[in-house]
Structure formats: structure tokens, C-alpha cells
Design a protein around this motif. Sequence first.
Motif: not given
Length: 350
Positions: A34-60
Motif C-alpha cells: 500500500l502507498v498513500a499519496y496525493v496528486r499534486a502539481r509542480r507549479a500552478p499549471w505544471g506537470g503532475a507529481t504523486w506525493v507519497a505519505a511516507g514509505e510503502p506499507v509492505c513486507p520489509p
Amino acid sequence: MTSDRALVDRYGRSPSVEQVLNPGLARWRQDDALVAYVRARRAPWGGATWVAAGEPVCPPGDVAEVAAAFEADAERGGADVCWFGVGRPFLDALGASGPHGSLVVGAEPVWDPAEWAATYDATRSVRAQVNRARNKGVEAALWDGGPAPLQAVLDEWLARRGLPALGFMTDPLVLGHLGARRVLAAERGGDVVGYLLLAPVPARDGRFVEWVIQGDRAPNGTAALLIDRAFRLAAEEGAAFVTLGLVPLSTHAPLSDPAPPRLIRAGLAWMRAHAQRFYNFGGLEHFKAKFRPGAWEPVYLATSTPRVTPTMLYAVADAFSRGRGPVRLAAQALADAVADEVQTAARRLG
């Protein structure tokens, strides 16, 4: 498929892992990852960035593979990736899959709960704060009542903030979806005057003091009383560690290696020196440091690109802005600050 809740309970390693289940976050899934994230922008009208909330939740052992799969999905969607609020072990895992940028964003203080009683006895300033609250009749205990008294305290606290409420990993509006969090409430004369949210870090048997909220009627020392009670509760339960969470731009954090571009260094230095009206970096650090943590652990931002750029930092700010965008958020904060100064001047003249 295993539920998101079950994955957090089984594999949650980051102190902020409970936050990945907050409403408002997108959740990417791949098998038992599982990865929780927000779809954000690199500028007001810029390209997309997925900003993840911490590291993946998965087996180490799957962290690097899962991170690579998440970044590949983002790339197919035309987006870069920022991993916000991660530790050094995650950076080391990322390095095995190719070049990634990184930036130290702060540090979090960490305590061994078994040593807290001795630390408390040796720290006169903390004892004085706790005693001040107790002498005013404040008591702290696990809360089993409804959310209304807590919400009233939160509303008072929010009204005093220099910034509008943020989202992403600093969302205080979680009383309606506590999940595995527990509430310690500070009561005085039967009224709730403050509360603390204590979140579990399941895979490491840790505790994260996520929020310490005080209302207008909270006497001095209420926050210290709540933290003392939380640390002692963690010790009673045999927790491995407890943390008060990230201090952005902390002076206890190491320098980024490699050093970020000069423009980013200048921007971060300006924020720490001049943004106190909206976020008191130094005050927050001083408050947490007075409890004498056993260690300060660095917290990082990592990027799928080889270097962290100013547009990446804009995307992170966009993730925290609760859909308003950094520019609009800053404008609202400035307008609120002006209104507050006008009201203060009017009261003094009246």
C-alpha cells in the motif's frame, strides 16, 4: 485482498503510518503493498507529481520493489514521485534501484519510554510545567467519551493558528476517523481543556504523539502533562519507542548530502528565519527538545528524479494545501494575518 487496515497493522513501520488511512488520500495497491499519496502539481499549471505519505506499507523485504512499481505507474501516468517523511533505511533501499534525489526536511525526537521516568525526574523545567497544570486542577486520562468536547477544543485551537488547517500528513481534522489512535484528554473541573492523539507504530511496537491540542482555557503546563502521561502509558505497555514527530527544518538534522541547489538552500533558510508568523519552527523545536529526547532521527524527502528541484518542493506544498494550492494558501494566510493585526490594534486603541 488484504484490507488497508490489516496492512497498516501488520507492516506499519513509519511513525506516521496511521495517517495513510486518512480520508482525502489516494491509495495505490499491489498485492500486499500500500502507498498513500496525493496528486499534486509542480507549479500552478505544471506537470503532475504523486506525493507519497511516507514509505510503502509492505513486507520489509519488498520495499524497493514496491517503490519501483509505484514510480513506474506514476511515470506511465506522466507524473514524477516525491516520497515525503521517510527515513534513512528507505533511502538506502531506493538507492538500489537507481539514482534518486533526497533532501533533509527535518528531524524527529525519539525517546525510550522505559527511561522516561528518570528523564522526567532529572528535568526540572518539565516537572515544573506538569506541576503547574496539576495545581490548577488538570488531570489527564484516556478518553472514552464522545467527540463533541474534543471538537470544541480543536475549534479554539484552530482559531489561534497563523495558517489555515493543512492536509496530507498534517491534518488535524481526524476526530471523526481516529482508526487505531487513542485519545488522552486533559480535564479541569469536568471540562475538557486539551487532548493528545497517540497513534501506534505496529511493526516496530512504537508510539507516535501525533497531535497535542489545547483550548483557550488550558492552564500553562497542560501540554507537558499530556505528554508525560503519554510517555508513561507507553512505558507501562512496554513500547519500544515514542516520538513527538517531525520538526521541519530542525537544527538537530544533518545537512543534506549531496547539498541541494543554492536556490533551495536559500529558500529553506529564509523560511526558518522569516516565516515565524505562520509556523514557529524554532518554538516547536524548543518545545520538543525540552523533554530531552534520547535521539533525533533525520527525516527526508526523496524524489524519483536524480535531484530535488524547486518545482518538486512546490508539489509538496501543493499536497499539504488541502486543494487550495500554495499560492492561494499563502494569500489566505497573509489576509488572515492582516485581519488579526487590525483586530489587535483596535482592541488596544479601544
